[in-house]
Motif scaffolding. Structure first.
Motif, PDB file in Angstrom:
ATOM      1  N   PHE A 292     -33.263 -66.586 -51.734  1.00 43.28           N
ATOM      2  CA  PHE A 292     -32.104 -66.915 -50.902  1.00 43.28           C
ATOM      3  C   PHE A 292     -30.805 -66.482 -51.572  1.00 43.28           C
ATOM      4  N   ARG A 293     -30.719 -66.630 -52.887  1.00 45.83           N
ATOM      5  CA  ARG A 293     -29.511 -66.168 -53.582  1.00 45.83           C
ATOM      6  C   ARG A 293     -29.313 -64.664 -53.410  1.00 45.83           C
TER       7      ARG A 293
ATOM      8  N   ASN B  89     -38.110 -60.636 -40.757  1.00 41.25           N
ATOM      9  CA  ASN B  89     -37.972 -61.623 -41.826  1.00 41.25           C
ATOM     10  C   ASN B  89     -36.814 -61.166 -42.698  1.00 41.25           C
ATOM     11  N   ASP B  90     -35.705 -61.857 -42.608  1.00 39.47           N
ATOM     12  CA  ASP B  90     -34.506 -61.453 -43.339  1.00 39.47           C
ATOM     13  C   ASP B  90     -34.627 -61.661 -44.842  1.00 39.47           C
ATOM     14  N   LEU B  91     -35.669 -62.347 -45.279  1.00 36.13           N
ATOM     15  CA  LEU B  91     -35.865 -62.555 -46.713  1.00 36.13           C
ATOM     16  C   LEU B  91     -36.710 -61.455 -47.355  1.00 36.13           C
ATOM     17  N   GLU B  92     -37.236 -60.546 -46.535  1.00 35.97           N
ATOM     18  CA  GLU B  92     -38.096 -59.493 -47.078  1.00 35.97           C
ATOM     19  C   GLU B  92     -37.371 -58.640 -48.120  1.00 35.97           C
ATOM     20  N   ARG B  93     -36.174 -58.192 -47.785  1.00 31.90           N
ATOM     21  CA  ARG B  93     -35.487 -57.267 -48.692  1.00 31.90           C
ATOM     22  C   ARG B  93     -35.146 -57.904 -50.034  1.00 31.90           C
ATOM     23  N   PRO B  94     -34.548 -59.099 -50.081  1.00 34.30           N
ATOM     24  CA  PRO B  94     -34.293 -59.680 -51.405  1.00 34.30           C
ATOM     25  C   PRO B  94     -35.573 -60.027 -52.158  1.00 34.30           C
ATOM     26  N   ALA B  95     -36.647 -60.389 -51.441  1.00 38.65           N
ATOM     27  CA  ALA B  95     -37.915 -60.672 -52.121  1.00 38.65           C
ATOM     28  C   ALA B  95     -38.506 -59.398 -52.711  1.00 38.65           C
ATOM     29  N   GLN B  96     -38.401 -58.290 -51.983  1.00 36.82           N
ATOM     30  CA  GLN B  96     -38.914 -57.018 -52.479  1.00 36.82           C
ATOM     31  C   GLN B  96     -38.147 -56.553 -53.709  1.00 36.82           C
ATOM     32  N   ALA B  97     -36.870 -56.883 -53.777  1.00 32.97           N
ATOM     33  CA  ALA B  97     -36.079 -56.508 -54.950  1.00 32.97           C
ATOM     34  C   ALA B  97     -36.572 -57.262 -56.187  1.00 32.97           C
ATOM     35  N   ILE B  98     -37.055 -58.484 -55.991  1.00 32.81           N
ATOM     36  CA  ILE B  98     -37.578 -59.290 -57.098  1.00 32.81           C
ATOM     37  C   ILE B  98     -39.005 -58.867 -57.446  1.00 32.81           C
ATOM     38  N   ALA B  99     -39.807 -58.606 -56.421  1.00 32.20           N
ATOM     39  CA  ALA B  99     -41.226 -58.274 -56.607  1.00 32.20           C
ATOM     40  C   ALA B  99     -41.562 -57.038 -55.770  1.00 32.20           C
ATOM     41  N   PRO B 100     -41.349 -55.834 -56.315  1.00 29.73           N
ATOM     42  CA  PRO B 100     -41.609 -54.600 -55.550  1.00 29.73           C
ATOM     43  C   PRO B 100     -43.054 -54.451 -55.088  1.00 29.73           C
ATOM     44  N   VAL B 101     -43.987 -55.196 -55.702  1.00 28.50           N
ATOM     45  CA  VAL B 101     -45.378 -55.098 -55.285  1.00 28.50           C
ATOM     46  C   VAL B 101     -45.565 -55.571 -53.848  1.00 28.50           C
TER      47      VAL B 101
ATOM     48  N   SER C 188     -56.049 -50.633 -36.670  1.00 22.66           N
ATOM     49  CA  SER C 188     -55.818 -51.678 -35.661  1.00 22.66           C
ATOM     50  C   SER C 188     -54.817 -52.741 -36.089  1.00 22.66           C
ATOM     51  N   CYS C 189     -54.110 -52.535 -37.219  1.00 18.87           N
ATOM     52  CA  CYS C 189     -53.033 -53.469 -37.589  1.00 18.87           C
ATOM     53  C   CYS C 189     -51.792 -53.110 -36.784  1.00 18.87           C
ATOM     54  N   TRP C 190     -51.304 -54.054 -35.979  1.00 16.54           N
ATOM     55  CA  TRP C 190     -50.159 -53.751 -35.128  1.00 16.54           C
ATOM     56  C   TRP C 190     -48.852 -54.378 -35.616  1.00 16.54           C
ATOM     57  N   LEU C 191     -48.926 -55.195 -36.663  1.00 19.13           N
ATOM     58  CA  LEU C 191     -47.712 -55.736 -37.270  1.00 19.13           C
ATOM     59  C   LEU C 191     -48.029 -56.194 -38.681  1.00 19.13           C
ATOM     60  N   ALA C 192     -47.178 -55.836 -39.637  1.00 19.12           N
ATOM     61  CA  ALA C 192     -47.279 -56.335 -41.006  1.00 19.12           C
ATOM     62  C   ALA C 192     -45.897 -56.799 -41.422  1.00 19.12           C
ATOM     63  N   ARG C 193     -45.847 -57.996 -42.015  1.00 17.92           N
ATOM     64  CA  ARG C 193     -44.550 -58.594 -42.352  1.00 17.92           C
ATOM     65  C   ARG C 193     -44.770 -59.621 -43.473  1.00 17.92           C
ATOM     66  N   MET C 194     -43.714 -59.955 -44.170  1.00 22.77           N
ATOM     67  CA  MET C 194     -43.790 -60.988 -45.201  1.00 22.77           C
ATOM     68  C   MET C 194     -43.646 -62.362 -44.558  1.00 22.77           C
ATOM     69  N   SER C 195     -44.295 -63.358 -45.138  1.00 27.46           N
ATOM     70  CA  SER C 195     -44.167 -64.743 -44.678  1.00 27.46           C
ATOM     71  C   SER C 195     -43.209 -65.500 -45.587  1.00 27.46           C
ATOM     72  N   GLY C 196     -42.349 -66.303 -45.005  1.00 25.62           N
ATOM     73  CA  GLY C 196     -41.442 -67.139 -45.776  1.00 25.62           C
ATOM     74  C   GLY C 196     -40.623 -66.336 -46.761  1.00 25.62           C
ATOM     75  N   SER C 197     -40.540 -66.830 -47.994  1.00 24.11           N
ATOM     76  CA  SER C 197     -39.789 -66.138 -49.038  1.00 24.11           C
ATOM     77  C   SER C 197     -40.698 -65.289 -49.922  1.00 24.11           C
ATOM     78  N   GLY C 198     -41.961 -65.097 -49.494  1.00 24.19           N
ATOM     79  CA  GLY C 198     -42.891 -64.243 -50.209  1.00 24.19           C
ATOM     80  C   GLY C 198     -43.562 -64.951 -51.374  1.00 24.19           C
ATOM     81  N   ALA C 199     -44.491 -64.263 -52.047  1.00 23.61           N
ATOM     82  CA  ALA C 199     -44.773 -62.860 -51.887  1.00 23.61           C
ATOM     83  C   ALA C 199     -45.942 -62.587 -50.938  1.00 23.61           C
TER      84      ALA C 199
END
Length: 306
Positions: A194-195, A236-248, A261-272
């Motif tokens: 969040f920070r 998920n608006d937290l994806e980008r800051p979470a990816q900066a912390i954990a690029p994996v 057949s995957c039609w959507l992939a996204r992060m849940s919550g604040s990750g990972a």
């Protein structure tokens, strides 16, 4: 001991229930409130996989933890199971307490609400043992006092969650979703993510409003297509800051997006933890097998979200 999602089982002098993983299909940040909390709008669903919690009556409150993920959590007063029980005891004079046994299967600090789900399950079990109704205001108050995600985990049903978790919409009759959950083995601290948004109290975030879910929740034949369209318009608006912390996290998302057949992939919550949604259970199972074989140290589960 296995229990169905959201149901309490009984045997002898014990009660038990599954604490299902919480998945944020969307998570829109609206801004940061003057009280410092971030205002959110999120579509929350629950998985078939989760932790298991057993309660046995006793003279004092106690907690034992076992299971494959037991090493990642504390057994002491900071555990949310004990915090929830103590919060309810403070509101219900003479509350009968006892011993909890938590079988920990969900990864810790992973964006799927494992600790919150455990706390909510503890409250449900105490309520059942003490004859407290599920909609008792004291139960909800104890959930809110324990953590922002605990109230939505009480019922473990699909619904919109707004504000800082205190504003819950009605239960939504969404079609079941075939999914694969992937955690790449890193713990991401929610406060740090969040920070990373860089918002000060009073700041707005902007972005497109949350998609309308009315057509997806009305039970008509077109509900699945309507839900897919709505989710595609979410984020998920937290994806980008979470990816900066954990690029994996990027790597995990790429593996899901590359699955057939995957039609959507996204992060849940604040990750990972990330999720992929699939056309059917066969596609989800195949993707789980492929990802687990490629990344054997990761936590990978095929499940159904409701």
């Amino acid at each position: 001991m296995m229990t169905s999602r959201g149901e309490i089982s009984r045997g002898g002098d014990w009660l038990a229930m599954r604490a299902p993983a919480k998945v944020n299909l969307t998570l829109h940040v609206l801004g940061r409130r003057d009280d410092g909390y971030h205002a959110l709008e999120s579509l929350v669903v629950f998985a078939g996989t989760g932790d298991d919690l057993t309660f046995s009556p006793g003279d004092r409150l106690d907690l034992a933890v076992s299971g494959p993920r037991a090493g990642g959590i504390g057994h002491g007063a900071d555990n949310l199971v004990l915090k929830a029980a103590e919060a309810l005891a403070a509101l219900v004079p003479g509350l009968a307490l006892g011993r909890f046994h938590l079988i920990k299967r969900l990864p810790v600090a992973s964006g799927i609400g494992g600790g919150s789900a455990d706390a909510a399950a503890a409250l449900r079990l105490l309520a059942a043992h003490n004859g407290i109704a599920r909609d008792d205001a004291r139960l909800v108050a104890a959930a809110r006092a324990t953590g922002a995600d605990v109230p939505v985990c009480l019922a473990s049903k699909a619904r919109m969650m707004r504000g800082a978790g205190e504003d819950l919409g009605p239960v939504l009759a969404l079609p079941p979703l075939f999914a694969v959950l992937v955690n790449p083995g890193v713990a991401v601290e929610t406060a740090t993510v969040f920070r990373g948004l860089g918002l000060k109290p009073g700041d707005g975030w902007g972005g497109e409003p949350h998609p309308d879910l009315a057509a997806a929740a009305c039970g008509v034949a077109q509900a699945r297509a309507s839900l897919q369209a709505a989710l595609a318009g979410g984020r998920n608006d937290l994806e980008r800051p979470a990816q900066a912390i954990a690029p994996v996290i990027d790597e995990a998302l790429a593996l899901l997006r590359g699955a057939e057949s995957c039609w959507l992939a996204r992060m849940s919550g604040s990750g990972a933890t990330v999720f992929g949604l699939f056309d059917d259970g066969r596609g989800a199972a195949a993707a789980r097998q492929t990802i687990a074989a490629r990344c054997p140290d990761w936590w990978v589960k095929a499940t159904v979200l409701r």
